[in-house]
Design an enzyme around this catalytic site. Structure first.
Site, mmCIF file in Angstrom:
data_model
loop_
_atom_site.group_PDB
_atom_site.id
_atom_site.type_symbol
_atom_site.label_atom_id
_atom_site.label_comp_id
_atom_site.label_asym_id
_atom_site.label_seq_id
_atom_site.Cartn_x
_atom_site.Cartn_y
_atom_site.Cartn_z
ATOM 1 C CG ASN A 22 11.424 32.754 0.545
ATOM 2 O OD1 ASN A 22 10.321 32.445 0.952
ATOM 3 N ND2 ASN A 22 12.125 33.751 1.037
ATOM 4 C CG ASP A 49 18.597 27.338 -2.573
ATOM 5 O OD1 ASP A 49 18.658 26.279 -1.929
ATOM 6 O OD2 ASP A 49 17.698 28.171 -2.399
ATOM 7 C CG HIS A 53 21.452 31.586 6.410
ATOM 8 N ND1 HIS A 53 21.855 32.792 5.915
ATOM 9 C CD2 HIS A 53 20.532 31.114 5.543
ATOM 10 C CE1 HIS A 53 21.200 33.064 4.803
ATOM 11 N NE2 HIS A 53 20.399 32.042 4.545
ATOM 12 N N GLY A 70 16.608 29.955 3.608
ATOM 13 C CA GLY A 70 17.637 29.110 3.024
ATOM 14 C C GLY A 70 17.982 27.938 3.908
#
Length: 140
Positions: A22, A49, A53, A70
């Site tokens: 996003n 960013d 994960h 992400g």
């Protein structure tokens, strides 16, 4: 860096869950235009960013859950820097877009202590992540 180098076609492949972010990745045309504007100086800052994960979390859709947004990009910096040099960014411009312009924007006075990023160590750390979102772009 993922919005400069990756496009939404990657969402369609078997590893598409790893490219969910996003804001989302856009078309190849939009991605190319963004890169062109960045190289020309119209975009003053690049940042990451980094979202490391787990493989299990990113593939959660298989288990009926949506994968988290992400892209693991923190360890991709050695490649990103080399790629940006190949498309025309000078060392001076790289320093501006990765440090100086952000300091100016936020009124932060961080002086250069001569410490340079350890890109070799970042490249080693990439091995800690099972999926490299930038692998298909790297020279063979």
């Amino acid at each position: 860096p993922h919005h400069l180098l990756l496009d939404k076609s990657l969402l369609e492949g078997p590893d598409g869950c790893h490219y969910k972010c996003n804001p989302p990745l856009r078309s190849k045309e939009t991605q190319s235009g963004l890169l062109e504007r960045f190289v020309s100086g119209a975009i003053p800052i690049i940042e990451s960013d980094h979202a490391p994960h787990t493989e299990e979390a990113k593939r959660a859709k298989v288990a009926g859950k949506l994968p988290p947004s992400g892209i693991s990009s923190g360890t991709a910096w050695p490649f990103v820097i080399e790629y940006l040099k190949r498309v025309g960014l000078t060392e001076t411009r790289l320093r501006e877009v990765t440090h100086e312009n952000a300091c100016k924007l936020y009124g932060v006075n961080i002086t250069d202590d001569g410490h340079k990023p350890n890109y070799a160590r970042l490249a080693e750390l990439q091995g800690d992540y099972t999926f490299d979102a930038f692998a298909h772009l790297k020279p063979k």
